[in-house]
Design an enzyme around this catalytic site. Structure first.
Site: not given
Length: 162
Positions: A25-26, A33, A38, A90, A93, A96, A103, A114, A116-118, A123, A127
């Site tokens: 998401p996002n 954003r 990011y 990625n 949100a 977490h 699953d 996996e 993650h940009l940040s 954080r 997170r």
């Protein structure tokens, strides 16, 4: 109506290895954003860079973004039937919060990286926990959009040595 974005690198043969890139998401808002977290690269730019690299390696790569958890779970289920060899994800949100997404990855047993940009470990406290890391082949965090390309390079090397 669910908003989905999907793009694919062109296949050179129908027998090319299949990779799937999943964006949570996002991430459709990348570039606008919170660039301090990011970066400035858009999702389209990230997907294009990966698609070009995959095409050069004769690998079929599909990228899929959704803001709907169920749609991402269904895409993971479909990936198993399609013979996807590896996933780059990625979860954003959902990293977490989503036991259901965890699953789905566990049930299909498709190896994944996996991304993650940040750096999630620097954080907010909430997170810093991932429901996915213990299942992942590896985790790339905090390297911006280059993290996706590093994950792709790793998987291309893995495909060549399998």
């Amino acid at each position: 109506m669910m908003k989905k974005k999907s793009s694919s690198a062109k296949t050179k043969t129908s027998h090319s290895p299949r990779l799937l890139v999943l964006h949570g998401p996002n991430l459709n808002l990348l570039g606008a954003r919170e660039p301090q977290h990011y970066g400035a690269a858009t999702l389209e730019e990230i997907n294009l860079a990966m698609a070009l690299r995959a095409e050069a390696a004769d690998v079929y790569l599909e990228s899929f973004q959704t803001n709907h958890e169920g749609a991402l779970i269904e895409r993971i289920h479909a990936a198993k039937k399609e013979g996807v060899r590896y996933i780059i994800i990625n979860p954003a949100a959902w990293t977490h919060t989503s036991v259901a997404l965890r699953d789905a990855l566990a049930a299909t047993a498709i190896p994944f990286i996996e991304v993650h940009l940040s750096n999630i470990h620097t954080r907010e406290t909430f997170r810093q926990h991932s429901y996915f890391s213990d299942l992942a082949l590896g985790v790339i965090t905090g390297l911006g959009h280059q993290g996706y390309l590093l994950a792709l390079e790793y998987l291309l090397n893995k495909i060549n040595t399998d």
